[in-house]
Design a protein around this motif. Structure first.
Motif, PDB file in Angstrom:
ATOM      1  N   VAL A  50     -13.780   8.968   4.473  1.00 27.99           N
ATOM      2  CA  VAL A  50     -13.521   7.484   4.690  1.00 27.99           C
ATOM      3  C   VAL A  50     -12.072   7.347   5.313  1.00 27.99           C
ATOM      4  N   ARG A  51     -11.218   8.169   4.752  1.00 29.12           N
ATOM      5  CA  ARG A  51      -9.809   8.029   5.501  1.00 29.12           C
ATOM      6  C   ARG A  51      -9.125   9.440   5.550  1.00 29.12           C
ATOM      7  N   PHE A 163     -14.155   0.315  12.490  1.00 26.99           N
ATOM      8  CA  PHE A 163     -13.314   1.418  11.674  1.00 26.99           C
ATOM      9  C   PHE A 163     -13.753   2.603  10.870  1.00 26.99           C
ATOM     10  N   GLN A 201     -24.724   1.539   0.230  1.00 29.93           N
ATOM     11  CA  GLN A 201     -23.608   1.328   1.130  1.00 29.93           C
ATOM     12  C   GLN A 201     -23.404  -0.126   1.373  1.00 29.93           C
ATOM     13  N   PRO A 260     -15.896  -7.198  -0.066  1.00 23.74           N
ATOM     14  CA  PRO A 260     -14.985  -6.550   0.784  1.00 23.74           C
ATOM     15  C   PRO A 260     -14.497  -7.608   1.995  1.00 23.74           C
ATOM     16  N   GLN A 262     -11.648  -6.955   4.098  1.00 25.60           N
ATOM     17  CA  GLN A 262     -11.106  -6.219   4.977  1.00 25.60           C
ATOM     18  C   GLN A 262      -9.611  -6.488   5.646  1.00 25.60           C
ATOM     19  N   ASP A 300     -11.914  -5.116  -0.906  1.00 25.45           N
ATOM     20  CA  ASP A 300     -11.109  -4.084  -0.034  1.00 25.45           C
ATOM     21  C   ASP A 300     -10.402  -4.562   0.867  1.00 25.45           C
ATOM     22  N   ILE A 302      -7.773  -3.577   4.451  1.00 24.00           N
ATOM     23  CA  ILE A 302      -7.159  -2.481   5.302  1.00 24.00           C
ATOM     24  C   ILE A 302      -5.986  -3.145   6.209  1.00 24.00           C
ATOM     25  N   PHE A 331      -5.754  -0.418   1.762  1.00 21.15           N
ATOM     26  CA  PHE A 331      -5.595   0.760   2.498  1.00 21.15           C
ATOM     27  C   PHE A 331      -4.969   0.771   3.738  1.00 21.15           C
ATOM     28  N   LYS A 332      -4.161   1.683   4.343  1.00 17.28           N
ATOM     29  CA  LYS A 332      -3.622   1.754   5.676  1.00 17.28           C
ATOM     30  C   LYS A 332      -4.618   1.949   6.502  1.00 17.28           C
ATOM     31  N   SER A 334      -6.970   4.203   8.919  1.00 17.65           N
ATOM     32  CA  SER A 334      -6.766   5.440   9.214  1.00 17.65           C
ATOM     33  C   SER A 334      -7.765   5.758  10.373  1.00 17.65           C
ATOM     34  N   ARG A 336     -10.623   7.101  12.502  1.00 13.44           N
ATOM     35  CA  ARG A 336     -11.892   8.049  11.935  1.00 13.44           C
ATOM     36  C   ARG A 336     -12.715   8.699  13.290  1.00 13.44           C
TER      37      ARG A 336
END
Ligand code: SAH
Ligand code: SF4
Ligand code: F3S
Length: 437
Positions: A50-51, A163, A201, A260, A262, A300, A302, A331-332, A334, A336
């Motif tokens: 995921v990251r 993302f 998911q 989440p 985001q 969550d 980002i 999270f930062k 990332s 993908r």
């Protein structure tokens, strides 16, 4: 002598539960669990992508296993999970010590994979197309807990947030037959399980013919032995009125929800293709708090998505301040493989991402401590799970809202519900003593 296995799990609850399924399959094949990788005949890394950090950990770990295998040439090394599905046979390139790579939807093929390996086939690859049937039914699942159980209700994701790599690795959404879910839940209740966590998911896009997620929650609620029901992860767009109303109607549906966010800026949300606005998110939160005032929300977030400005980020802080989440995973951003955001411009500099993450986490820590302190003096019903990290005599469990509570008590209380008087609060846990009834 029995062969032994050791599985190391990275990533989310989906992977944790896949490991329980893989362990059950291996158990059925006569394998025994090993203490550590050094004493195992088969070592599996159940990976996450995921990251970038999650992926890097796997490559580092493989380097260590390579050294271990030099002294133990008979050892089998396998890579499974999301990064396995992403990288496929690239894992074999320059890594002759990796014996097998299989994806999340290939778990059910494990018996045949292992028998092929035994007949001297080397570097076996088992990946799936996005529409392959997932392995919903496994004869035995070796669960980590004797009281709390995960149940997979759907696999895959069709959302394609810009993302996120998950839809490319876990395939398209498939919902499991409700008869099979209910059968598994009843069996769990018969075996003493009291808490269920439904997994997918995108759990609330669950639909099997006319039977939807709300119908599933209502059916599970009728199983007498089951006392608590949770699920993860829902998508804010798909959490509809029917499901939200259930928080008033189903007492076993725990007052905790991972929703989440985001990002808090509508521009960023639109670039992320999240299909909701800040206002839509906030109005759902408001409604949920109305129907179940004690509800604890987690989320969550980002930071540093491409093009995120300081003004955008301030919207995120603003939503965090308004909602007062019980906890956040932050999270930062990332970049993908395969994702649409990979091609987006205006990358946010790394130092800016770190600074935003820090500010967000500082704010959240304050909120969390304040929320936890407001519980001091109350009595909470705890499902006792295990020893607290502190050690002997200290038990640990969770409130209906999913907060961790540590309190002194005997081991014999594991698996039971105990009212605990809360005496002190920390940002991530509470302390108390068992209340006399
Ligand atoms: N289905 C879940 C998310 C699974 S991934 C959902 O929609 O909530 C878990 C979390 O990882 C996401 O919620 C997101 O916050 C984070 N994440 C996913 N891709 C990421 C990326 N490229 N960079 C940073 N964080 C990411
Ligand atoms: Fe990823 Fe979005 Fe699907 Fe969650 S809903 S798994 S973030 S694509
Ligand atoms: Fe990671 Fe796959 Fe879960 S990428 S977060 S293990 S779905």
């Amino acid at each position: 002598m029995k062969k032994s296995y050791f599985i190391e799990t990275y990533g989310c609850q989906m992977n944790v539960h896949d490991t329980e399924k893989i362990s059950g399959i291996l158990n059925g094949l006569g394998y025994a669990p090993a203490e550590d990788e050094k004493s195992a005949d088969l070592v599996l890394l159940n990976t996450c992508s995921v990251r970038e950090k999650a992926a890097q950990k796997v490559f580092t770990r493989l380097g260590q296993l390579k050294k271990l295998k030099i002294g133990k040439p008979g050892m089998t090394i396998g890579v499974c999970g999301c990064l396995a599905q992403q990288e496929g046979d690239l894992f074999f390139k320059n890594r002759p010590y990796v014996d097998v790579v299989f994806g999340p939807r290939n778990v059910g093929e494990l018996p045949s994979i292992l028998s092929q390996l035994e007949s001297e086939r080397h570097q076996l690859l088992a990946l799936s197309g996005p529409r392959q049937e997932p392995t919903f039914e496994v004869d035995t699942i070796l669960r980590d807990s004797e009281f709390k159980a995960y149940i997979t209700i759907m696999e895959g994701c069709d959302k394609f947030c810009t993302f996120c790599v998950v839809p490319f690795l876990r395939g398209r959404e498939v919902s499991r037959d409700p008869h099979s879910i209910l059968l598994e839940a009843r069996k769990l209740a018969d075996n003493g399980y009291v808490e269920l966590c439904l997994l997918g998911q995108n759990v609330n896009s669950y639909r099997y013919e006319d039977f939807d997620f709300a119908d599933l929650l209502c059916s599970l609620h009728e199983i007498p032995g089951i006392k608590r029901i949770r699920y993860t992860s829902p998508h804010p767009t798909d959490i509809n009125q029917k499901v939200m109303n259930l928080y008033a109607e189903l007492p076993k549906l725990c007052p905790n929800l991972h929703l989440p966010l985001q990002a808090g800026s509508n521009d960023v949300l639109s670039k992320m293709k999240r299909d909701y606005t800040r206002e839509m998110f906030l109005s759902k939160v408001e409604y949920l708090k109305e129907v179940r005032p004690e509800i604890a929300l987690s989320t969550d977030i980002i930071v540093g998505f491409p093009g995120e400005t300081e003004a955008d980020f301030l919207y995120t802080l603003d939503v965090v301040r308004t909602v007062e989440f019980a906890s956040i995973f932050s999270f930062k951003y990332s970049p993908r493989k395969f994702t649409a955001a990979l091609k987006m411009e205006d990358e946010v500099p790394e130092c800016e991402k770190s600074e935003r993450l820090q500010r967000l986490q500082n704010l959240q820590k304050e909120i969390q401590l304040r929320l936890n302190q407001s519980l001091v003096g109350t009595t909470q019903e705890i499902l006792v799970e295990n020893h607290a990290k502190k050690g002997e005599g200290e038990l640990s469990g969770r409130t209906p809202c999913n907060r961790i509570v540590n309190f002194p008590g005997p081991e014999s209380l594991r698996g039971s519900f105990v009212p605990v008087h809360i005496e002190s609060a920390h940002p991530n846990s509470l302390n108390g003593t068992a209340a006399t009834q």
